[in-house]
Design an enzyme around this catalytic site. Structure first.
Site, PDB file in Angstrom:
ATOM      1  N   ASN A   1       0.851  -1.195   0.000  1.00  0.00           N
ATOM      2  CA  ASN A   1       0.000   0.000   0.000  1.00  0.00           C
ATOM      3  C   ASN A   1       0.888   1.247   0.000  1.00  0.00           C
ATOM      4  O   ASN A   1       1.430   1.629   1.037  1.00  0.00           O
ATOM      5  CB  ASN A   1      -0.897  -0.036   1.258  1.00  0.00           C
ATOM      6  CG  ASN A   1      -1.784   1.192   1.362  1.00  0.00           C
ATOM      7  OD1 ASN A   1      -1.912   1.969   0.414  1.00  0.00           O
ATOM      8  ND2 ASN A   1      -2.413   1.368   2.520  1.00  0.00           N
TER       9      ASN A   1
ATOM     10  N   HIS B   1      -9.740   1.202   4.898  1.00  0.00           N
ATOM     11  CA  HIS B   1      -8.467   1.440   5.589  1.00  0.00           C
ATOM     12  C   HIS B   1      -8.704   2.448   6.720  1.00  0.00           C
ATOM     13  O   HIS B   1      -9.520   3.359   6.581  1.00  0.00           O
ATOM     14  CB  HIS B   1      -7.430   1.980   4.592  1.00  0.00           C
ATOM     15  CG  HIS B   1      -6.061   2.036   5.176  1.00  0.00           C
ATOM     16  ND1 HIS B   1      -5.675   3.047   6.011  1.00  0.00           N
ATOM     17  CD2 HIS B   1      -5.007   1.194   5.083  1.00  0.00           C
ATOM     18  CE1 HIS B   1      -4.424   2.823   6.404  1.00  0.00           C
ATOM     19  NE2 HIS B   1      -3.995   1.697   5.851  1.00  0.00           N
TER      20      HIS B   1
ATOM     21  N   GLU C   1      -5.584  -4.765  10.757  1.00  0.00           N
ATOM     22  CA  GLU C   1      -4.625  -3.672  10.901  1.00  0.00           C
ATOM     23  C   GLU C   1      -4.929  -2.889  12.177  1.00  0.00           C
ATOM     24  O   GLU C   1      -5.768  -1.963  12.162  1.00  0.00           O
ATOM     25  CB  GLU C   1      -4.727  -2.725   9.701  1.00  0.00           C
ATOM     26  CG  GLU C   1      -4.390  -3.355   8.374  1.00  0.00           C
ATOM     27  CD  GLU C   1      -3.739  -2.344   7.430  1.00  0.00           C
ATOM     28  OE1 GLU C   1      -2.592  -2.554   7.041  1.00  0.00           O
ATOM     29  OE2 GLU C   1      -4.377  -1.333   7.117  1.00  0.00           O
TER      30      GLU C   1
ATOM     31  N   GLY D   1       2.116   2.596  10.969  1.00  0.00           N
ATOM     32  CA  GLY D   1       3.125   3.657  10.880  1.00  0.00           C
ATOM     33  C   GLY D   1       3.826   3.989  12.173  1.00  0.00           C
ATOM     34  O   GLY D   1       4.514   5.012  12.258  1.00  0.00           O
TER      35      GLY D   1
HETATM   36  P1  PGA Z   1       2.550   0.697   7.714  1.00  0.00           P
HETATM   37  O1  PGA Z   1       1.120   0.880   7.032  1.00  0.00           O
HETATM   38  O2  PGA Z   1       3.128  -0.591   7.188  1.00  0.00           O
HETATM   39  O3  PGA Z   1       3.338   1.897   7.275  1.00  0.00           O
HETATM   40  O4  PGA Z   1       2.339   0.644   9.185  1.00  0.00           O
HETATM   41  C1  PGA Z   1       0.269  -0.214   6.837  1.00  0.00           C
HETATM   42  C2  PGA Z   1      -1.048   0.247   6.277  1.00  0.00           C
HETATM   43  O5  PGA Z   1      -1.495   1.352   6.597  1.00  0.00           O
HETATM   44  O6  PGA Z   1      -1.678  -0.477   5.489  1.00  0.00           O
END
Ligand code: PGA
Length: 246
Positions: A6, A91, A159, A165
């Site tokens: 993503n 998301h 998630e 992040g």
């Molecule tokens: P990240 O994001 O790997 O940067 O934590 C994952 C996502 O938002 O799908």
């Protein structure tokens, strides 16, 4: 085994071109499926660059209608038209920044599936749900509110919002417990089996331990998928994992 990259609102034309140059020097495996989710304006550009590779492209969101007066939205039919195979729905950034409700997400997932896209439905608890011990219950309720009525091409991405992040991830038993729970909830309510991806701070360091979790069917990678070296290292870890488990 599925690796979803993503890119969110990152990587412009020049960066995409450099990224793809390195993909051509890599030997992909037929056992691990990969899909990149670029920013919409580059969908065609990326798709052309990778058309000889076993990697598909997908949208980061789609609307619940196919056509109409919805300025700034993207139709699932148009995604399909530009060669998308997958679309991410619900998301947490769409839920919080764009205020997408559970019901809207359900409609978006249904319209994606009706347009022959494979939908990746994202669910996940926030920090306070996890700390108060409500993570399983919260995700179950969120999932039941967002599950489309009719589907054959659906994946769920777990998630945790507090993990996206941040560099923090749940421990492996928490991931396993949640994925197992999601699979059971979907089976009970629809009689269908579903694959569950883990997403949230997946990187080159933690990929092996995440893939070793029995109920993990793949990963949804944000930040670490922006560097081709890391994307390929994560892909290679998935190939190695499958080879070791055979
Ligand atoms: P990240 O994001 O790997 O940067 O934590 C994952 C996502 O938002 O799908």
């Amino acid at each position: 085994m599925f690796i979803a990259a993503n890119w969110k609102m990152n990587l412009d034309k020049v960066s995409i071109s450099k990224f793809c140059d390195d993909l051509y020097n890599y030997k992909f495996s037929s056992k691990v499926e990969a899909c990149i989710f670029p920013s919409i304006p580059y969908m065609d550009y990326l798709n052309n660059l990778i058309k000889k590779l076993p990697i598909s492209v997908g949208g980061q969101n789609c609307h619940y209608k196919s056509y109409g007066a919805f300025t700034g939205e993207v139709s699932p039919k148009f995604l399909r038209d530009t060669g998308c195979e997958y679309v991410i729905i619900g998301h947490s950034e769409r839920r919080t920044i764009n205020n997408e409700s559970d019901n809207e997400i359900k409609l978006r997932a249904q319209s994606a599936i009706d347009s022959n896209l494979k939908a990746i439905l994202c669910v996940g608890e926030n920090n306070s749900h996890r700390e108060k011990g409500y993570a399983l219950k919260f995700v179950e309720q969120q999932l039941l509110k967002c599950l489309p009525n009719d589907f054959k091409n659906l994946l769920v991405a777990y998630e945790p919002v507090w993990s996206i992040g941040t560099g923090k991830i749940p421990n492996v038993s928490e991931i396993n417990e949640m994925h197992d729970h999601i699979k059971k909830v979907v089976l009970k309510s629809t009689n269908k089996k579903v694959k569950v991806l883990y997403g949230g701070s997946v990187n080159v360091e933690n990929i092996d331990s995440i893939l070793n979790v029995i109920n993990v069917d793949g990963v949804l990678v944000g930040g670490a998928s922006l560097k081709v070296k890391d994307f390929l290292a994560i892909y290679s870890a998935a190939v190695k994992h499958l080879n070791n488990s055979m």
